[in-house]
Design an enzyme around this catalytic site. Structure first.
Site, PDB file in Angstrom:
ATOM      1  N   CYS A 118      -2.661  -5.345  -3.401  1.00  0.00           N
ATOM      2  CA  CYS A 118      -2.817  -5.126  -4.731  1.00  0.00           C
ATOM      3  C   CYS A 118      -1.541  -6.006  -5.545  1.00  0.00           C
ATOM      4  O   CYS A 118      -0.676  -6.286  -4.852  1.00  0.00           O
ATOM      5  CB  CYS A 118      -2.469  -3.828  -5.271  1.00  0.00           C
ATOM      6  SG  CYS A 118      -3.221  -3.573  -7.150  1.00  0.00           S
ATOM      7  N   ASP A 141      -2.081   8.211  -4.871  1.00  0.00           N
ATOM      8  CA  ASP A 141      -0.715   7.523  -4.982  1.00  0.00           C
ATOM      9  C   ASP A 141       0.421   8.495  -5.005  1.00  0.00           C
ATOM     10  O   ASP A 141       0.326   9.648  -5.518  1.00  0.00           O
ATOM     11  CB  ASP A 141      -0.843   6.594  -6.111  1.00  0.00           C
ATOM     12  CG  ASP A 141       0.146   5.549  -6.081  1.00  0.00           C
ATOM     13  OD1 ASP A 141       1.138   5.438  -5.189  1.00  0.00           O
ATOM     14  OD2 ASP A 141       0.227   4.492  -6.787  1.00  0.00           O
TER      15      ASP A 141
END
Length: 216
Positions: A10, A133
């Site tokens: 990412c 996360d």
């Protein structure tokens, strides 16, 4: 040797980073649309990158509490395969985004303690995928990409949620193997863990992360 671990790189910002990630075997590439992030892209820049991504690699747009106008601008120009909602979007908002744009939605969920896991079941009802996360610290400017991990043992034995899920938060080439072993994750996401400086991806770290994710 694990063959089915899917990796998302990412926060890619230039063609060389993207090329390395794809050649190393990334199955997802993430483009960040969040002005506070050092990985932020303009729509025009994202288009330049996205058009070079080969078929079979999913192009994901990371957005934070986006308005419809934000998403209209991004989706009208950038060829995407998935939207990643990384803010405080409600389950109802996830449903709205899916209906309006016709794209799969990945919802990020911050975890710091066991009580946070209840959000996973809640969003499993509406999101296509989940990104588990580390919860950002109080006052943090970024909802992710902070290089923080959480206690992976919280996810032990949670391998089979109703929707596919991806582990993120503080992963690096050095610890991703342990994270996979402790959580049973079959998908992992990395951003700052393969950078030499904020927003600057390192080719060697990208390759090392992909290799480590597949080698137990």
């Amino acid at each position: 040797m694990v063959d089915d671990i899917r990796v998302k790189i990412c926060g890619l910002t230039d063609p060389e980073q993207l090329r390395v990630a794809v050649e190393a075997g990334a199955r997802y590439v993430g483009f960040v649309f969040f002005a506070k992030s050092p990985r932020h892209l303009t729509v025009d820049r994202a288009v330049e990158l996205a058009v070079s991504v080969p078929v079979g690699v999913a192009k994901v747009a990371l957005v934070v509490n986006p308005t419809d106008a934000d998403l209209d601008a991004i989706t009208a120009a950038v060829p995407l395969d998935m939207l990643q909602l990384h803010g405080k979007e409600s389950p109802a908002r996830v449903t709205e985004v899916k209906a309006r744009y016709g794209l799969p939605v990945m919802k990020a969920i911050g975890v710091a303690e066991a009580a946070d896991l209840a959000q996973i079941d809640l969003y499993s009802d509406v999101a296509d995928q989940l990104l588990i996360d580390a919860k950002p610290p109080p006052g943090a400017d970024l909802p992710g990409g902070n290089g923080l991990a959480f206690d992976w043992r919280l996810l032990a034995g949670r391998k089979y949620w109703r929707k596919p899920w991806m582990l993120a938060g503080g992963l690096t080439p050095d610890n991703v193997g342990e994270a996979i072993r402790l959580t049973g994750a079959r998908q992992v996401d990395v951003s700052s863990g393969v950078e030499s400086a904020p927003g600057v991806k390192d080719a060697g770290l990208i390759r090392g992360f992909l290799a480590a994710a597949r080698a137990q």
